[in-house]
Enzyme design. Structure first.
Site, mmCIF file in Angstrom:
data_model
loop_
_atom_site.group_PDB
_atom_site.id
_atom_site.type_symbol
_atom_site.label_atom_id
_atom_site.label_comp_id
_atom_site.label_asym_id
_atom_site.label_seq_id
_atom_site.Cartn_x
_atom_site.Cartn_y
_atom_site.Cartn_z
ATOM 1 N N GLU A 93 20.760 3.687 16.653
ATOM 2 C CA GLU A 93 20.176 2.714 15.871
ATOM 3 C C GLU A 93 19.637 3.382 14.370
ATOM 4 O O GLU A 93 18.266 3.479 14.379
ATOM 5 C CB GLU A 93 18.827 2.287 16.706
ATOM 6 C CG GLU A 93 18.847 1.714 17.705
ATOM 7 C CD GLU A 93 17.626 1.518 18.494
ATOM 8 O OE1 GLU A 93 17.722 0.636 19.386
ATOM 9 O OE2 GLU A 93 16.696 2.308 18.340
ATOM 10 N N PRO A 94 20.400 3.727 13.680
ATOM 11 C CA PRO A 94 19.992 4.156 12.277
ATOM 12 C C PRO A 94 19.181 3.167 11.334
ATOM 13 O O PRO A 94 19.707 1.935 11.338
ATOM 14 C CB PRO A 94 21.092 4.463 11.727
ATOM 15 C CG PRO A 94 22.332 3.568 12.161
ATOM 16 C CD PRO A 94 21.900 3.505 13.495
ATOM 17 N N ARG A 145 16.596 4.206 8.308
ATOM 18 C CA ARG A 145 16.352 4.750 7.131
ATOM 19 C C ARG A 145 17.735 5.316 6.347
ATOM 20 O O ARG A 145 17.846 5.389 5.338
ATOM 21 C CB ARG A 145 15.401 6.044 7.452
ATOM 22 C CG ARG A 145 15.140 6.805 6.282
ATOM 23 C CD ARG A 145 14.358 8.202 6.741
ATOM 24 N NE ARG A 145 13.392 7.934 7.473
ATOM 25 C CZ ARG A 145 12.058 7.722 7.416
ATOM 26 N NH1 ARG A 145 11.893 7.861 6.224
ATOM 27 N NH2 ARG A 145 11.147 7.665 8.385
ATOM 28 N N ARG A 160 4.244 5.527 1.340
ATOM 29 C CA ARG A 160 4.607 6.905 2.042
ATOM 30 C C ARG A 160 4.129 8.141 1.576
ATOM 31 O O ARG A 160 3.721 9.176 2.278
ATOM 32 C CB ARG A 160 6.071 7.026 2.126
ATOM 33 C CG ARG A 160 6.879 5.817 2.688
ATOM 34 C CD ARG A 160 8.228 5.782 3.069
ATOM 35 N NE ARG A 160 8.265 6.839 4.412
ATOM 36 C CZ ARG A 160 8.624 8.074 4.285
ATOM 37 N NH1 ARG A 160 8.958 8.493 3.307
ATOM 38 N NH2 ARG A 160 8.697 8.742 5.341
ATOM 39 N N TYR A 163 1.994 9.613 4.360
ATOM 40 C CA TYR A 163 2.739 10.702 5.078
ATOM 41 C C TYR A 163 2.933 12.039 4.313
ATOM 42 O O TYR A 163 3.606 12.721 4.596
ATOM 43 C CB TYR A 163 4.104 10.235 5.637
ATOM 44 C CG TYR A 163 4.082 9.004 6.165
ATOM 45 C CD1 TYR A 163 3.894 8.964 7.521
ATOM 46 C CD2 TYR A 163 5.063 7.856 5.717
ATOM 47 C CE1 TYR A 163 3.898 7.821 8.304
ATOM 48 C CE2 TYR A 163 5.231 6.801 6.447
ATOM 49 C CZ TYR A 163 4.457 6.646 7.656
ATOM 50 O OH TYR A 163 4.860 5.389 8.352
ATOM 51 N N CYS A 214 -6.943 0.379 -7.246
ATOM 52 C CA CYS A 214 -8.448 0.852 -7.222
ATOM 53 C C CYS A 214 -8.474 2.017 -6.227
ATOM 54 O O CYS A 214 -9.210 1.661 -5.255
ATOM 55 C CB CYS A 214 -9.320 -0.034 -7.188
ATOM 56 S SG CYS A 214 -9.640 -0.736 -8.908
ATOM 57 N N GLU A 215 -7.908 3.102 -6.300
ATOM 58 C CA GLU A 215 -8.139 3.971 -5.053
ATOM 59 C C GLU A 215 -7.446 5.369 -5.559
ATOM 60 O O GLU A 215 -6.428 5.320 -6.301
ATOM 61 C CB GLU A 215 -7.334 3.527 -4.053
ATOM 62 C CG GLU A 215 -7.142 4.427 -2.481
ATOM 63 C CD GLU A 215 -7.301 3.551 -1.391
ATOM 64 O OE1 GLU A 215 -7.459 2.718 -1.495
ATOM 65 O OE2 GLU A 215 -7.082 4.427 -0.630
ATOM 66 N N TYR A 275 11.206 1.935 4.148
ATOM 67 C CA TYR A 275 10.044 1.783 4.466
ATOM 68 C C TYR A 275 8.919 1.759 3.398
ATOM 69 O O TYR A 275 7.751 2.361 3.231
ATOM 70 C CB TYR A 275 9.486 3.026 5.486
ATOM 71 C CG TYR A 275 10.194 3.079 6.845
ATOM 72 C CD1 TYR A 275 10.274 2.213 7.830
ATOM 73 C CD2 TYR A 275 11.285 4.090 6.948
ATOM 74 C CE1 TYR A 275 10.837 2.293 9.058
ATOM 75 C CE2 TYR A 275 12.068 3.995 8.217
ATOM 76 C CZ TYR A 275 11.773 2.945 9.140
ATOM 77 O OH TYR A 275 12.519 3.226 10.443
HETATM 78 N N1 LLP Z 1 14.717 2.637 16.764
HETATM 79 C C1 LLP Z 1 13.528 2.705 17.181
HETATM 80 C C2 LLP Z 1 13.350 2.513 18.491
HETATM 81 C C3 LLP Z 1 12.723 2.857 16.211
HETATM 82 O O1 LLP Z 1 11.272 3.075 16.706
HETATM 83 C C4 LLP Z 1 12.890 3.322 14.907
HETATM 84 C C5 LLP Z 1 11.715 3.815 13.827
HETATM 85 C C6 LLP Z 1 14.280 3.418 14.729
HETATM 86 C C7 LLP Z 1 15.206 3.117 15.616
HETATM 87 C C8 LLP Z 1 14.967 3.740 13.248
HETATM 88 O O2 LLP Z 1 14.360 5.053 12.873
HETATM 89 P P1 LLP Z 1 15.039 5.628 11.394
HETATM 90 O O3 LLP Z 1 16.545 5.771 11.575
HETATM 91 O O4 LLP Z 1 14.801 4.527 10.222
HETATM 92 O O5 LLP Z 1 14.470 6.615 11.189
HETATM 93 N N2 LLP Z 1 7.208 4.060 8.570
HETATM 94 C C9 LLP Z 1 7.728 5.266 8.934
HETATM 95 C C10 LLP Z 1 8.923 5.363 9.877
HETATM 96 C C11 LLP Z 1 8.480 4.630 11.213
HETATM 97 C C12 LLP Z 1 9.922 4.632 12.199
HETATM 98 C C13 LLP Z 1 9.469 3.891 13.532
HETATM 99 N N3 LLP Z 1 10.698 3.730 14.268
HETATM 100 C C14 LLP Z 1 8.270 6.037 7.762
HETATM 101 O O6 LLP Z 1 8.044 5.653 6.668
HETATM 102 O O7 LLP Z 1 8.578 7.229 7.643
#
Ligand code: LLP
Length: 435
Positions: free
Chosen positions: A290-291, A293, A330, A334, A361-362, A390
């Site tokens: 499940e990619p 990002r 982000r 983070y 305003c921060e 994201y």
């Molecule tokens: N599958 C599941 C069950 C997940 O919870 C996630 C991400 C993904 C796949 C996809 O992950 P990716 O390939 O996008 O890394 N807001 C945070 C990222 C939170 C990700 C949550 N779950 C950020 O901006 O870094």
């Protein structure tokens, strides 16, 4: 790499797929998310083409939380990907785009009754169950239908991945899934699923975290999961059909990030799974990833207009842009470090040290701190790279900021995909004259 989406023209102006940022600004104004559609398609294809096996079926799901809109669902479907959805809102967006519900996997640790009813009535392919309360709820809903619902169980393999604290999901105290360290409990859950003729148990899902740059973490997860399946098989005589090992593949957003070789990673991952299955005399019908990002991040930039340039008494020098933490949370959340260029002055040396601040305003509304960049003037455009994941999906209306427009560019053509919000949008849910 995050710079691959653009070129520089003779005037030193950034172009995306042959369209200059000046032209995009003129047409759509700023802040603006610009996605290079060819990069999106190439990334989807790369995942699809390299995650294949002779021993089991494979499926690539786009984790739509990274960037969710109807256009990206259309693109994912066209490229042969399924999708991971986590809320009624994501399901609604995907269904509105005409996405085939059969190829949707519904995740989340607290799905509401309303969301589950939608998922079941609209025939979402698979519900990934996080806990037994959910099983009870799903069973209740199914009682009145004639649907046989495919179910997977989310488990936590306890893998520690090196990423930001907030985006680790498989530590033992994480809120997600059932620990694989307690197979008795998981077997109990499977038994309760199988005692219900309307539930069709398919297998397990895990996801260890996000922005993981060490490929070994994924190989370890795969091995750990197959080891867990082996315990279920040997100790409980329980065979599993499907295994989903989640997303989390890292991307480059700054100079220090090393680009992952996705092709090598995917091929090795398949090999690791095949070898582990063969060694344990096991088989699987389907393996899923499940990619999120890794498909969208490097495909986009955010374009801002510089409206203020300030030298402070303390010697900190700022560039002010017309967006900020409302379109990219982000850096504040983070401490993510992004790279940028003055997109209208690409030929100049990057020798001016500036902090790039937003308009909210921060004081924490800083996009990039103490950064060497081309010397800018008011009206120049600033591009921040790798903002495809994201950023829009975590955008907010803080200070009643309008969410930016999103445009896709491909082969010299640009298309508006999401309109900029209007002031009317901001008050559309408010009741007039209540007080
Ligand atoms: N599958 C599941 C069950 C997940 O919870 C996630 C991400 C993904 C796949 C996809 O992950 P990716 O390939 O996008 O890394 N807001 C945070 C990222 C939170 C990700 C949550 N779950 C950020 O901006 O870094």
């Amino acid at each position: 790499m995050y710079k691959d989406l653009m070129t520089i023209n003779k005037l030193g102006i950034m172009e995306i797929e042959g369209i200059s940022v000046k032209e995009l600004e003129k047409q759509y104004q700023t802040p603006l998310f610009v996605y290079n559609q060819n990069i999106l398609e190439n990334k989807m294809k790369l995942f699809k083409d390299n995650f294949t096996s002779r021993f089991f079926k494979t499926e690539v799901l786009y984790a739509s939380k990274a960037f969710c809109c109807q256009a990206i669902y259309n693109l994912a479907e066209k490229m042969g990907l399924g999708v991971d959805v986590v809320t009624g809102g994501e399901i609604h967006t995907a269904l509105s785009a005409g996405f085939n519900p059969e190829n949707m996997y519904f995740h989340g640790n607290n799905k509401s009754t309303e969301e589950l009813v939608i998922a079941i009535n609209r025939k979402i392919g698979c519900i990934v169950v996080d806990n037994d309360c959910e099983i009870k709820l799903i069973s209740e809903i199914l009682k009145d239908t004639n649907v046989r619902q495919k179910i997977m169980i989310r488990v936590n393999p306890g893998i520690e991945a090196h990423t930001h604290e907030y985006i680790k999901t498989a530590r033992l105290e994480s809120k997600f899934g059932y620990s694989t360290y307690n197979p008795d409990k998981i077997i109990e859950l499977i038994n309760s699923i199988e005692s219900n003729p309307y539930l069709d148990f398919k297998g397990f899902h895990c996801h260890i975290g996000s922005q993981i740059q060490d490929p070994q973490a994924f190989y370890n997860t795969a091995k750990e999961m197959i080891n867990f399946l082996k315990i279920l098989k040997n100790k409980y005589n329980r065979k599993t059909d499907w295994l989903n090992i989640g997303g989390g593949f890292g991307v480059t957003i700054n100079e220090e990030d090393e680009a992952m070789d996705y092709k090598l990673l995917l091929k090795t991952l398949v090999k690791v799974i095949e070898d582990a299955l063969i060694a344990n005399k096991m088989s699987l019908e389907k393996v899923i990833i499940e990619p999120g990002r890794s498909i969208v991040s490097e495909a986009a930039i955010t374009l801002y207009r510089i409206g203020g340039i300030k030298e402070t008494h303390a010697g900190k020098n700022y560039l002010f842009v017309d967006g900020g933490m409302t379109d990219n949370l982000r850096p504040a959340l983070y401490q993510a470090k992004y790279e940028a260029d003055i997109a209208t002055k690409m030929n100049l040396p990057k020798n001016d040290k500036r902090t790039i601040a937003g308009k909210l305003c921060e004081s924490g509304d800083i996009l990039i701190r103490d950064y060497q960049i081309q010397k800018a003037e008011i009206g120049d455009l600033l591009a921040i790279y790798s903002t495809g994941a994201y950023c829009y999906s975590m955008a907010s209306n803080y200070n009643r900021t309008l969410r930016p427009a999103v445009v896709f560019v491909k082969n010299g053509k640009h298309k508006l995909v999401i309109k900029r919000e209007s002031y009317e949008d901001l008050i559309k849910n408010e009741l007039k004259g209540v007080l």
